[in-house]
Design an enzyme around this catalytic site. Sequence first.
Site, mmCIF file in Angstrom:
data_model
loop_
_atom_site.group_PDB
_atom_site.id
_atom_site.type_symbol
_atom_site.label_atom_id
_atom_site.label_comp_id
_atom_site.label_asym_id
_atom_site.label_seq_id
_atom_site.Cartn_x
_atom_site.Cartn_y
_atom_site.Cartn_z
ATOM 1 N N HIS A 234 -6.465 2.038 2.495
ATOM 2 C CA HIS A 234 -6.783 3.188 1.629
ATOM 3 C C HIS A 234 -6.512 2.881 0.148
ATOM 4 O O HIS A 234 -6.128 3.747 -0.615
ATOM 5 C CB HIS A 234 -6.064 4.456 2.105
ATOM 6 C CG HIS A 234 -4.557 4.396 2.086
ATOM 7 N ND1 HIS A 234 -3.783 5.136 2.947
ATOM 8 C CD2 HIS A 234 -3.694 3.715 1.312
ATOM 9 C CE1 HIS A 234 -2.510 4.905 2.699
ATOM 10 N NE2 HIS A 234 -2.424 4.057 1.710
ATOM 11 N N HIS B 39 1.309 9.399 -2.058
ATOM 12 C CA HIS B 39 1.800 8.424 -3.039
ATOM 13 C C HIS B 39 2.295 9.166 -4.280
ATOM 14 O O HIS B 39 1.704 9.071 -5.355
ATOM 15 C CB HIS B 39 0.695 7.452 -3.436
ATOM 16 C CG HIS B 39 0.080 6.718 -2.288
ATOM 17 N ND1 HIS B 39 -0.808 7.297 -1.418
ATOM 18 C CD2 HIS B 39 0.235 5.445 -1.856
ATOM 19 C CE1 HIS B 39 -1.183 6.404 -0.499
ATOM 20 N NE2 HIS B 39 -0.562 5.279 -0.750
ATOM 21 N N HIS C 188 0.224 -6.407 1.369
ATOM 22 C CA HIS C 188 0.345 -5.365 0.374
ATOM 23 C C HIS C 188 1.730 -5.465 -0.268
ATOM 24 O O HIS C 188 2.703 -4.951 0.277
ATOM 25 C CB HIS C 188 0.256 -4.057 1.167
ATOM 26 C CG HIS C 188 -0.348 -2.899 0.453
ATOM 27 N ND1 HIS C 188 -0.907 -1.869 1.131
ATOM 28 C CD2 HIS C 188 -0.456 -2.576 -0.830
ATOM 29 C CE1 HIS C 188 -1.347 -0.953 0.303
ATOM 30 N NE2 HIS C 188 -1.089 -1.358 -0.915
ATOM 31 N N GLU D 204 2.821 -0.014 5.675
ATOM 32 C CA GLU D 204 1.858 1.056 5.989
ATOM 33 C C GLU D 204 1.122 0.803 7.301
ATOM 34 O O GLU D 204 0.578 1.740 7.905
ATOM 35 C CB GLU D 204 0.827 1.190 4.853
ATOM 36 C CG GLU D 204 1.405 1.760 3.571
ATOM 37 C CD GLU D 204 0.381 1.781 2.438
ATOM 38 O OE1 GLU D 204 0.732 2.258 1.361
ATOM 39 O OE2 GLU D 204 -0.759 1.304 2.617
#
Lengths: 114, 282
Positions: free
Chosen positions: B12, B59, B194, B241
């Site tokens: 995402h 976030h 990430h 995540e």
Amino acid sequence: MGQARDDYVLDLTASRRGYALNRMCLSLKDAANRERFNADEAAYCDAYGLSPEQKKAVLERDWTAMLDLGASIFYTYKLAMMDRKSMQYLGGVFTGMTAEEFAAALRSGGRKFG
Amino acid sequence: MAEVIWGLATSHVPSIGAAMDNRKTGDEYWKPLFDGYAPAREWMAEHTPDVAIVVYNDHANAVDLDLVPTFGIGTAESYQVADEGWGRRPVPVVRGAPELSEHLVRELVDEGFDLATFHRLDVDHGLTVPLSVYCPEPGEAWPCRVIPLLVNVIQYPQPTAARCFALGQALGRAIRSFPGAEKVAVFGTGGMSHQLAGARAGLINSEFDRMYLTAIETEPAKLAALGREEYIRLAGTEGIELIMWLVMRGALSENIRRVHETYHVPASNTAAGLALFEELGA
């Protein structure tokens, strides 16, 4: 576990240390606050109770110092966006590269460790 | 009874949404990523769900560090698109499915998952980018109603991968016990290599990512057995995540078919993965 690593994990100690700084950055999600911040950054930092070290890091855009003072990248990214700085620019700052060098490293498959 | 018809795992990354919003999907940088999405999009467009349950993380837009729920769920009629600091994405308001939300809360609490409930929730790129991956041109409205299901992956300690997998299994049971005829899709979002901050910024571990893309179908229990420190070490601090993919996988049965997968580096500072599974019947 943050101690044993070369990166930053937002555990509860960091969250406590960075509370005012992260809260200030979070406030920048509102357009009116972005205007207030732009009008007087130092006063805005004071209004959110930043420590002298945190305030200095924000005013100087010392992104690594902000992390050391408890900032979360998801929060400080809102500040970077106000300066029109990309995540790749920040990646370069954290690794001693320009944004272009960092982007090139990613395009060639990313950085490898261990 | 409601049924789960498919599950989508997808990154995402906000710049994926920005590339769509700014019409850059045909640029040299982005074209390979979006070409990789095409077969999944075609299949999903022919298998429209009534409701999408999007497992994602906020976030720093609707959830701050004053209160960090490990798991949360939206219960509203609709959800505004968040201003994340640079204005709202030009995408439709997200319509909720409050009756199904209420059922899920009750069932999941009864199963021992004490979810926080959100009546007001501005949904950020964590939710809207996966919806755009599914449906790039929604026009005035998204093609389905949406229930946001939030997982804390930002503040350590995050829930374990095993707990996320178990939540997904309970979610699947809860969906199937809803006394409606809804067809439901479950999205597990975020993830793949990430690392945004610190000296390891830009970490890409393609070997781990590719293993994960395969094992999410065939060996989810193996992925659920990995500790959070292993996720952080192998996939990056934000790569944790990936545990949200296990919520999606848990909601599906053993009897699934992989429709499509794609993997691309880089999407901004990260790897981007997608895997789509058809549910063949629990």
